[in-house]
Motif scaffolding. Structure first.
Motif, PDB file in Angstrom:
ATOM      1  N   THR A   1       0.817  -1.209   0.000  1.00  0.00           N
ATOM      2  CA  THR A   1       0.000   0.000   0.000  1.00  0.00           C
ATOM      3  C   THR A   1       0.856   1.266   0.000  1.00  0.00           C
ATOM      4  OG1 THR A   1      -1.778   1.189   1.127  1.00  0.00           O
ATOM      5  CG2 THR A   1      -0.206   0.035   2.517  1.00  0.00           C
ATOM      6  N   THR A   2       0.254   2.347  -0.494  1.00  0.00           N
ATOM      7  CA  THR A   2       0.902   3.656  -0.491  1.00  0.00           C
ATOM      8  C   THR A   2       0.419   4.504   0.687  1.00  0.00           C
ATOM      9  OG1 THR A   2      -0.828   4.579  -1.912  1.00  0.00           O
ATOM     10  CG2 THR A   2       1.130   3.692  -3.012  1.00  0.00           C
ATOM     11  N   ASN A   3      -0.289   3.926   1.640  1.00  0.00           N
ATOM     12  CA  ASN A   3      -0.871   4.697   2.737  1.00  0.00           C
ATOM     13  C   ASN A   3       0.150   5.514   3.524  1.00  0.00           C
ATOM     14  OD1 ASN A   3      -3.428   3.906   2.100  1.00  0.00           O
ATOM     15  ND2 ASN A   3      -3.658   2.466   3.788  1.00  0.00           N
ATOM     16  N   ALA A   4       1.333   4.978   3.755  1.00  0.00           N
ATOM     17  CA  ALA A   4       2.335   5.702   4.552  1.00  0.00           C
ATOM     18  C   ALA A   4       2.751   7.001   3.864  1.00  0.00           C
ATOM     19  CB  ALA A   4       3.550   4.814   4.808  1.00  0.00           C
ATOM     20  N   ILE A   5       3.040   6.926   2.578  1.00  0.00           N
ATOM     21  CA  ILE A   5       3.452   8.138   1.866  1.00  0.00           C
ATOM     22  C   ILE A   5       2.284   9.097   1.700  1.00  0.00           C
ATOM     23  CG2 ILE A   5       3.147   7.279  -0.494  1.00  0.00           C
ATOM     24  CD1 ILE A   5       6.058   9.456   0.704  1.00  0.00           C
ATOM     25  N   GLU A   6       1.079   8.574   1.514  1.00  0.00           N
ATOM     26  CA  GLU A   6      -0.086   9.445   1.416  1.00  0.00           C
ATOM     27  C   GLU A   6      -0.337  10.181   2.725  1.00  0.00           C
ATOM     28  OE1 GLU A   6      -3.482   7.405  -0.138  1.00  0.00           O
ATOM     29  OE2 GLU A   6      -2.441   6.899  -1.990  1.00  0.00           O
ATOM     30  N   SER A   7      -0.109   9.520   3.832  1.00  0.00           N
ATOM     31  CA  SER A   7      -0.252  10.158   5.134  1.00  0.00           C
ATOM     32  C   SER A   7       0.763  11.289   5.293  1.00  0.00           C
ATOM     33  CB  SER A   7      -0.078   9.124   6.243  1.00  0.00           C
ATOM     34  OG  SER A   7      -0.082   9.743   7.501  1.00  0.00           O
ATOM     35  N   LEU A   8       1.988  11.023   4.881  1.00  0.00           N
ATOM     36  CA  LEU A   8       3.032  12.057   4.953  1.00  0.00           C
ATOM     37  C   LEU A   8       2.682  13.233   4.048  1.00  0.00           C
ATOM     38  CD1 LEU A   8       5.802  13.047   5.892  1.00  0.00           C
ATOM     39  CD2 LEU A   8       6.790  11.779   3.968  1.00  0.00           C
ATOM     40  N   ASN A   9       2.266  12.951   2.826  1.00  0.00           N
ATOM     41  CA  ASN A   9       1.878  14.035   1.909  1.00  0.00           C
ATOM     42  C   ASN A   9       0.737  14.863   2.478  1.00  0.00           C
ATOM     43  OD1 ASN A   9       3.803  13.336   0.039  1.00  0.00           O
ATOM     44  ND2 ASN A   9       2.408  12.100  -1.183  1.00  0.00           N
TER      45      ASN A   9
END
Length: 180
Positions: A112-120
């Motif tokens: 998942t891309t959730n970690a980077i989306e959270s940071l963004n």
């Protein structure tokens, strides 16, 4: 940066191709969460829980072959009623299955891309609250502080990095830098 082993992307048109153009050996994985959302967008609200439950065996399968079998079972059950929900998976299958080459512990970090989306999201929130910055340096400092604060919340997504690095060394032969 000289190499990327695995890139998990959200399905934005051309993004995977752009990564592969610059880093041709990169294994590009579509975000399973985005694939789920995209397929459920074609499903009536009353059926979403049942469809989501029937999608789980696909992405929780132990091998790509088992996942493909589960996708066919899903297609038999829901394909007539929601053909586009099935088509989302079939069209993107080549970019969905790369993570099956890794053990469960590593999959948790690359599905998942959730970690980077959270940071963004946290960075956009910081910038959005200030309409004007006096200098470029002010923006840089603010971003630095925001990243420093965000990094305090980060945890290790892969609990056993020794096992993970061994798997990466096998899968990405001669690309994993070895300690001297």
């Amino acid at each position: 940066m000289q190499d990327i082993f695995i890139a998990c992307v959200d399905g934005l048109k051309g993004f995977a191709e752009a990564i592969e153009a610059v880093f041709p050996q990169t294994l590009v994985q579509l975000c399973i969460v985005h694939i789920l959302r995209n397929s459920l967008a074609y499903v009536a609200w009353k059926d979403r829980k049942a469809v989501a439950a029937d999608l789980k065996p696909i992405y929780r399968a132990t091998t790509a072959d088992q996942a493909e079998f589960e996708l066919e079972c899903f297609a038999e059950k829901w394909g007539r009623k929601y053909p586009m929900a099935v088509q989302v998976w079939k069209t993107n299958w080549a970019r969905i299955i790369p993570f099956f080459a890794f053990p469960e512990e590593i999959r948790k970090a690359i599905y998942t891309t959730n970690a980077i989306e959270s940071l963004n999201f946290s960075l956009r929130k910081i910038v959005k609250n200030r309409a004007v910055f006096p200098t470029d340096e002010a923006v840089t400092k603010l971003m630095y502080l925001a990243l420093r604060n965000a990094s305090r919340k980060w945890t290790m997504p892969i609990p056993d990095w020794k096992k993970a690095i061994n798997q990466f060394a096998i899968h990405f032969e001669n690309r994993v830098p070895l300690p001297c």
